[in-house]
Scaffold this active site. Structure first.
Site, PDB file in Angstrom:
ATOM      1  N   LYS A 282       6.111 -13.878   8.655  1.00 45.37           N
ATOM      2  CA  LYS A 282       5.701 -12.547   8.013  1.00 45.37           C
ATOM      3  C   LYS A 282       6.506 -11.426   8.923  1.00 45.37           C
ATOM      4  O   LYS A 282       6.498 -11.632  10.237  1.00 45.37           O
ATOM      5  CB  LYS A 282       4.173 -12.417   8.743  1.00 45.37           C
ATOM      6  CG  LYS A 282       3.374 -11.414   7.406  1.00 45.37           C
ATOM      7  CD  LYS A 282       1.891 -11.905   7.776  1.00 45.37           C
ATOM      8  CE  LYS A 282       1.199 -10.482   6.740  1.00 45.37           C
ATOM      9  NZ  LYS A 282      -0.160 -10.825   6.604  1.00 45.37           N
ATOM     10  N   GLU A 370     -16.006 -13.507   1.060  1.00 48.00           N
ATOM     11  CA  GLU A 370     -17.090 -12.753   1.093  1.00 48.00           C
ATOM     12  C   GLU A 370     -18.693 -13.439   0.721  1.00 48.00           C
ATOM     13  O   GLU A 370     -19.615 -12.987   1.287  1.00 48.00           O
ATOM     14  CB  GLU A 370     -16.991 -11.566  -0.013  1.00 48.00           C
ATOM     15  CG  GLU A 370     -15.842 -10.746   0.399  1.00 48.00           C
ATOM     16  CD  GLU A 370     -14.393 -11.264   0.135  1.00 48.00           C
ATOM     17  OE1 GLU A 370     -14.202 -12.173  -0.245  1.00 48.00           O
ATOM     18  OE2 GLU A 370     -13.607 -10.518   0.757  1.00 48.00           O
ATOM     19  N   ARG A 398     -17.784  -9.530  -4.980  1.00 48.86           N
ATOM     20  CA  ARG A 398     -17.436 -10.932  -4.865  1.00 48.86           C
ATOM     21  C   ARG A 398     -18.575 -11.791  -4.554  1.00 48.86           C
ATOM     22  O   ARG A 398     -18.942 -12.930  -4.822  1.00 48.86           O
ATOM     23  CB  ARG A 398     -16.088 -11.176  -3.844  1.00 48.86           C
ATOM     24  CG  ARG A 398     -14.966 -10.983  -4.352  1.00 48.86           C
ATOM     25  CD  ARG A 398     -14.402 -12.242  -5.375  1.00 48.86           C
ATOM     26  NE  ARG A 398     -13.366 -11.752  -6.091  1.00 48.86           N
ATOM     27  CZ  ARG A 398     -12.065 -12.289  -6.001  1.00 48.86           C
ATOM     28  NH1 ARG A 398     -11.934 -13.152  -4.758  1.00 48.86           N
ATOM     29  NH2 ARG A 398     -11.170 -12.022  -6.629  1.00 48.86           N
TER      30      ARG A 398
END
Ligand SMILES: Cc1ncc(C[n+]2csc(CCOP(=O)(O)OP(=O)(O)O)c2C)c(N)n1
Length: 644
Positions: A282, A370, A398
């Site tokens: 990353k 979630e 969600r």
């Protein structure tokens, strides 16, 4: 030296570049991304990490025919640059510019509009199933990060895909990070795989050996297959995927063009579901982002030469609601040992990270899950604790069923803290949190609050936790209006609004982020000789019934204002109340977000465009009064939706 990128508009141009020149192209693309994102804040680290992977995918596949599906989609900048959007790239995330996420209205190379995590494998599998039924032959590729693969929906899709055995390539882009560190046992499992880098070669060797031995006949082939099987059962990386019915390849170096292109060309012809595990870094190529990938996941403006953040994004400069929440939670938790905090992969975004550092034993980052976050809160409450669940408004969608079934139905005293409620700005329609009042308001037992400012947020959080009830507090991605916070916690009764100013020409009834705007509108109206009452509603459920009915009886015009969809929102709740009480609903006009998905752009500009600023509210109020005067009755003008 001329840039390779100058000659590339579409993937067919890319395919003309020699393999050995691809690293040069990669560095040109990185330079473009760093340049643009340093001025237009966006998702930097994730995109820098997938430069080689994206180039290799477009090099090996033809996504005009084949399909590429990015999970979340925040890492699709390179893909955009290579698919006809290079010249528009400097408009990234700007108003009227290109979106920061894949957008099916933008390009045929974006099969889906997305921004929420965990949906790529399902969508890819759906395409693969459709292709079987309709007889299409093409490759379907989903790229999923090591954070997103931990989402429940990803697991559900893997489970299904492994069973259906459709042709499908899932590229697991493993950079060891979600936005922050990846969490969970699965991420530890991936850690283990990363330490076995040679397996890809080993597996390919065996595969090759089996293929070149036809002369020896079946028995020998079978024996070798058996050996391969034994090796697999020993220390095989990715065994879990194999057991789920995927053919696992990897891990491979996601920055090595030779390995990437060879492997992609190999696996693209395989039958059945394949999982290719690619290791990337990353922030690759931009040292500050490599050093601190989380900070540059989505940073503000920065200097290209050293990465120094020069201007933080809106909602990060003064004191934000997010910070007030984080600090207040710590303050309250110091006095109340039962308070526990939960986040779903957004410790920094929700401001709960500081709580996690202060109380590591009372903090749960559940990853991009979630539903589980809310289910966990159910158990924590049942076990005697006071859970505070910090989830963005848009992501709580969600977990709607868990809020209903696990929390409200059981009257569990869980506090939901919904950051990014309202228009979020440059992230756009996938991230706007404009439906939470509507989807929560219909649930019995829940209390809905929204603070007008930072001090009120402090008080609301305390009131919510102390109440032992199910509460959802919503607030925007913004700075609080105050310069400084008071150390004092105000107390007020649940369901009681606050009258901020009194006037006789009508009422501005505001919820949350709209309160200060309505106060400003009242000043503007006053300059025109119109004196209005301004009310901070504080609660969308329960409403302050007594006050609202009093105001309706006393005034000829009530304007409700909210940073939320008009349909089903705060204004709708007021209308329902007034109608149920058989009062005159024609006195109510509602301002809020119209029935369409709002585009990306600066929050204040988007709000202004739909009249949700002081001028817009003033104009609407005056125009309605004028209409009423003109017609002598309010019937014609009332209840008209906002025209924007
Ligand atoms: C349902 C949902 N929850 C949370 C988020 C916020 N979010 C955006 S990107 C991201 C991290 C994704 O991590 P990973 O899949 O590893 O991709 P990377 O950024 O590391 O490439 C998160 C949590 C989201 N987009 N959708």
């Amino acid at each position: 030296m001329t840039k390779l990128l100058n000659c590339i508009e579409y993937p067919e141009d890319l395919k003309k570049v020699k393999l050995e020149d691809l690293p040069k192209l990669a560095s040109e693309i990185r330079e473009l991304i760093v340049n643009v994102v340093s001025k237009n804040p966006g998702h930097l680290s994730s995109n820098l990490g997938v430069v080689e992977l994206t180039i290799a995918l477009h090099y090996c596949f033809d996504f005009k025919k084949d399909r590429i599906i990015w999970d979340v989609g925040h890492q699709a900048y390179v893909h955009k640059i290579l698919t006809g959007r290079k010249s528009k790239f400097p408009t990234l995330r700007q108003y009227k510019g290109i979106s920061g996420f894949p957008d099916k209205n933008e390009s045929i190379y974006d099969p889906f509009t997305c921004g929420h995590s965990g949906n790529a494998i399902s969508a890819a599998l759906g395409l693969a199933c459709a292709d079987t039924i309709l007889g299409s032959k093409r490759s379907i590729v989903a790229i999923v990060g090591d954070g997103a693969i931990g989402a429940g929906m990803s697991f559900e899709a893997l489970n299904h895909a492994g069973d259906l055995k459709k042709n499908l390539l899932v590229v697991l882009n493993d950079n060891e990070m979600s936005i922050s560190d990846t969490v969970g046992a699965f991420s530890k499992y991936l850690d283990k795989i990363r330490t076995m880098p040679l397996y890809a070669d080993l597996k390919k060797d065996i595969h090759n050996l089996l293929n070149v031995l036809p002369v020896l006949g079946k028995p020998v082939g079978k024996t070798l297959e058996h050996i391969a099987e034994l090796i697999k059962r020993g220390a095989v990386p990715g065994q879990i995927f194999e057991d789920l019915g995927f053919n696992y390849f990897g891990p491979i170096d996601g920055h090595d063009f030779r390995i990437l292109t060879e492997t992609l060309n190999d696996v693209k012809h395989l039958e059945g579901p394949v999982l290719l595990h690619v290791i990337t870094e990353k922030g690759r190529g931009f040292e500050p982002a490599c050093q601190n990938p989380a900070q540059y996941h989505s940073a503000g403006m920065f200097e290209m030469c050293n990465g120094k953040i020069t201007q933080v994004a809106k909602g990060q400069k003064k004191i934000t609601y997010t910070k007030v929440f984080g600090d207040t939670l710590i303050e309250l938790a110091k006095k109340d040992k039962k308070i526990v905090g939960i986040t779903a992969a957004m410790p920094d975004g929700t401001g709960i990270a500081s709580f996690g550092k202060e109380f590591p034993d009372r903090f749960y980052d559940v990853g991009i899950c979630e539903q589980h976050a809310v289910g966990l809160a159910n158990g924590l409450f049942a076990g005697g604790l006071k859970p505070v669940v910090a989830i963005y408004s848009t992501f709580l969608q969600r977990a709607y069923d868990q809020v209903f079934h696990d929390i409200c139905l059981q009257r569990n005293g869980v506090v939901f803290v919904l950051d990014r409620a309202g228009i979020v700005g440059t992230d756009g329609p996938t991230h706007n949190g404009v439906f939470d009042i509507a989807y929560l308001r219909n649930l019995p037992e829940i209390v809905l609050m929204s603070p007008k400012d930072g001090n009120e947020l402090k008080s609301m959080l305390k009131i919510a936790i102390d109440s032992g009830r199910v509460v959802a507090i919503r607030y925007p991605k913004d700075d609080i209006p105050e310069e400084k916070l008071s150390s004092h916690y105000k107390t007020f009764e649940i369901g009681k609004a606050e009258v901020l100013k009194e006037g006789t020409d009508g009422v501005l009834l505001a919820y949350g982020a709209m309160v200060y705007r309505c106060m400003q509108a009242a000043e503007k109206l006053s300059e025109k000789g119109i004196e209005v009452t301004v009310v901070n509603a504080r609660f969308a459920k329960p409403l302050d019934k007594e006050l609202i009915l009093y105001l309706v009886r006393k005034h000829k015009l009530i304007l409700t204002a909210e940073d939320h969809a008009l349909m089903g929102g705060f204004g709708s709740a007021v209308l329902e109340l007034v109608s149920d009480e058989r009062e005159n609903v024609n006195k109510i006009i509602r301002m809020g977000i119209p029935d369409r998905f709002m585009e990306h752009g600066p929050r204040d500009l988007i709000l202004k465009n739909i009249g949700l600023d002081a001028d817009g509210i003033t104009d609407r109020f005056v125009a309605t009064l004028d209409l009423m005067d003109m017609h002598g009755s309010f019937a014609k003008s009332a209840n008209r939706s906002v025209t924007v």
